[in-house]
Write a protein that holds these residues in place. Structure first.
Motif, mmCIF file in Angstrom:
data_model
loop_
_atom_site.group_PDB
_atom_site.id
_atom_site.type_symbol
_atom_site.label_atom_id
_atom_site.label_comp_id
_atom_site.label_asym_id
_atom_site.label_seq_id
_atom_site.Cartn_x
_atom_site.Cartn_y
_atom_site.Cartn_z
ATOM 1 N N LEU A 1 0.823 -1.207 0.000
ATOM 2 C CA LEU A 1 0.000 0.000 0.000
ATOM 3 C C LEU A 1 0.860 1.260 0.000
ATOM 4 N N LEU A 2 1.964 1.223 0.703
ATOM 5 C CA LEU A 2 2.856 2.378 0.734
ATOM 6 C C LEU A 2 3.486 2.648 -0.627
ATOM 7 N N LYS A 3 3.532 1.655 -1.493
ATOM 8 C CA LYS A 3 4.081 1.828 -2.833
ATOM 9 C C LYS A 3 2.989 2.083 -3.876
ATOM 10 N N ALA A 4 1.745 1.981 -3.462
ATOM 11 C CA ALA A 4 0.630 2.143 -4.403
ATOM 12 C C ALA A 4 0.446 3.607 -4.797
ATOM 13 N N ASP A 5 -0.161 3.796 -5.960
ATOM 14 C CA ASP A 5 -0.498 5.135 -6.451
ATOM 15 C C ASP A 5 -1.712 5.631 -5.661
ATOM 16 N N VAL A 6 -1.535 6.661 -4.857
ATOM 17 C CA VAL A 6 -2.587 7.200 -3.990
ATOM 18 C C VAL A 6 -3.789 7.673 -4.799
ATOM 19 N N LYS A 7 -3.558 8.189 -5.994
ATOM 20 C CA LYS A 7 -4.648 8.704 -6.823
ATOM 21 C C LYS A 7 -5.637 7.610 -7.224
ATOM 22 N N LYS A 8 -5.189 6.366 -7.280
ATOM 23 C CA LYS A 8 -6.079 5.261 -7.649
ATOM 24 C C LYS A 8 -7.193 5.075 -6.620
ATOM 25 N N ALA A 9 -6.938 5.449 -5.372
ATOM 26 C CA ALA A 9 -7.955 5.312 -4.325
ATOM 27 C C ALA A 9 -9.121 6.268 -4.548
ATOM 28 N N ASP A 10 -8.882 7.355 -5.267
ATOM 29 C CA ASP A 10 -9.924 8.350 -5.523
ATOM 30 C C ASP A 10 -10.631 8.163 -6.867
ATOM 31 N N GLU A 11 -10.124 7.274 -7.708
ATOM 32 C CA GLU A 11 -10.714 7.062 -9.022
ATOM 33 C C GLU A 11 -12.080 6.386 -8.898
ATOM 34 N N LEU A 12 -13.014 6.854 -9.699
ATOM 35 C CA LEU A 12 -14.347 6.263 -9.731
ATOM 36 C C LEU A 12 -14.504 5.450 -11.007
ATOM 37 N N GLU A 13 -15.174 4.306 -10.896
ATOM 38 C CA GLU A 13 -15.471 3.492 -12.074
ATOM 39 C C GLU A 13 -16.414 4.272 -12.972
ATOM 40 N N SER A 14 -16.265 4.094 -14.267
ATOM 41 C CA SER A 14 -17.160 4.787 -15.197
ATOM 42 C C SER A 14 -17.644 3.814 -16.255
#
Length: 135
Positions: free
Chosen positions: A7-20
């Protein structure tokens, strides 16, 4: 590597992405005088807002209020439809509607349930989930 390290290496922005996704609307095509369907852009609804919409259907005594079901579906559509923008004041005025909910009901009519279901699925809610909870 443990989960925290990953998780510390994950892209933080992906947590805010919404499915479309896209819903193909026959009703919108009819209104526009076109053949076939018109693509309507939809997206996932944030979990907190999704919870608000679902809870709108529950009375103070904890019982499900079927009379609020369609209104909740309209609310889901207003939150999840990206294009056309139902909150656009010019569009609301053109269709003689006072708000986004009225506009949604006017232009999508009998497709509201299908659109709401598609948005729910993008949001991670499905009939299968309801069956699992019941069992």
């Amino acid at each position: 590597m443990n989960l925290v390290d990953k998780l510390l290496k994950a892209d933080v922005k992906k947590a805010d992405e919404l499915e479309s996704g896209v819903f193909q609307s026959k009703r919108l095509a009819k209104i526009l005088g076109e053949e076939g369907t018109i693509p309507v852009e939809i997206r996932e609804v944030h979990s907190r807002r999704l919870n608000d919409i679902v809870s709108y259907q529950i009375r103070d005594n904890g019982k499900y209020d079927f009379s609020r079901s369609f209104d909740a579906k309209i609310m889901m559509c207003v939150e999840g439809i990206v294009s056309p923008n139902l909150r656009d004041k010019g569009l609301q005025e053109h269709f003689e509607c006072d708000n986004a909910r009225e506009l949604c009901e006017k232009i999508f009519a009998n497709e509201i349930t299908a659109i709401s279901d598609a948005i729910s699925e993008l949001s991670g809610v499905s009939d299968d989930d309801e069956e699992e909870i019941k069992n």
